[in-house]
Design an enzyme around this catalytic site. Sequence first.
Site, mmCIF file in Angstrom:
data_model
loop_
_atom_site.group_PDB
_atom_site.id
_atom_site.type_symbol
_atom_site.label_atom_id
_atom_site.label_comp_id
_atom_site.label_asym_id
_atom_site.label_seq_id
_atom_site.Cartn_x
_atom_site.Cartn_y
_atom_site.Cartn_z
ATOM 1 N N GLU A 158 0.808 -1.215 0.000
ATOM 2 C CA GLU A 158 0.000 0.000 0.000
ATOM 3 C C GLU A 158 0.846 1.272 0.000
ATOM 4 O O GLU A 158 0.993 1.929 1.024
ATOM 5 C CB GLU A 158 -0.929 -0.015 1.232
ATOM 6 C CG GLU A 158 -1.944 1.084 1.236
ATOM 7 C CD GLU A 158 -2.932 0.950 2.394
ATOM 8 O OE1 GLU A 158 -3.473 1.984 2.791
ATOM 9 O OE2 GLU A 158 -3.161 -0.169 2.878
ATOM 10 N N LYS A 208 -2.046 -1.719 -3.680
ATOM 11 C CA LYS A 208 -3.192 -0.951 -3.168
ATOM 12 C C LYS A 208 -2.835 0.537 -3.166
ATOM 13 O O LYS A 208 -2.534 1.121 -2.127
ATOM 14 C CB LYS A 208 -3.537 -1.450 -1.762
ATOM 15 C CG LYS A 208 -4.819 -0.897 -1.194
ATOM 16 C CD LYS A 208 -5.105 -1.531 0.160
ATOM 17 C CE LYS A 208 -6.267 -0.854 0.845
ATOM 18 N NZ LYS A 208 -6.501 -1.407 2.192
#
Length: 176
Positions: A16, A58
Amino acid sequence: RYSALVQECKMVPVVEPEVLMEGEHSAKECYQKTSDVIKKCFEELILHKVDLSGIILKPNMILAGNKAKDKISNEEVAKLTLECLKNSVPSEVPGIAFLSGGQSEIEATENLNLINKYNNTDFIMSYSYGRALQQSALKFWAKDIQNIEGTQKIFNHRAKMNTLAAQGKWSKNLEI
């Protein structure tokens, strides 16, 4: 290193690298910073011998800051996001699950839908939304904590809309 350890345990790491939308920055600045962050992230993943075909990325979408004077259209968000990912993410990565990053529910759904309509990559583009998936259900539930069925109906609708967007099949006329 975390991603390498996750893969050693035969699981899929979710990576992420997020650029926040808080601030006055332009979409162009978001594009550049997001690109830099993603490229650096992949340098580190490669350094730690992470199998890129076994991760989910992500990231944020390319957006002007929430306090920026000049916003861009949903079409520009989709096109810039795709361009950034094509230029920054190795082709071995199979899937990208977007953050909603402070967007409204409808905005996040519309942007994901357009990304999937314009997607000319091999990346599977999906969502990993928090607020843009739960906000309406939480507001409804806060008014009547006993109305579980109504809360579930609202949450399920939002999940269905985002799932359609992940397939490029959403439209505003499907909204309640």
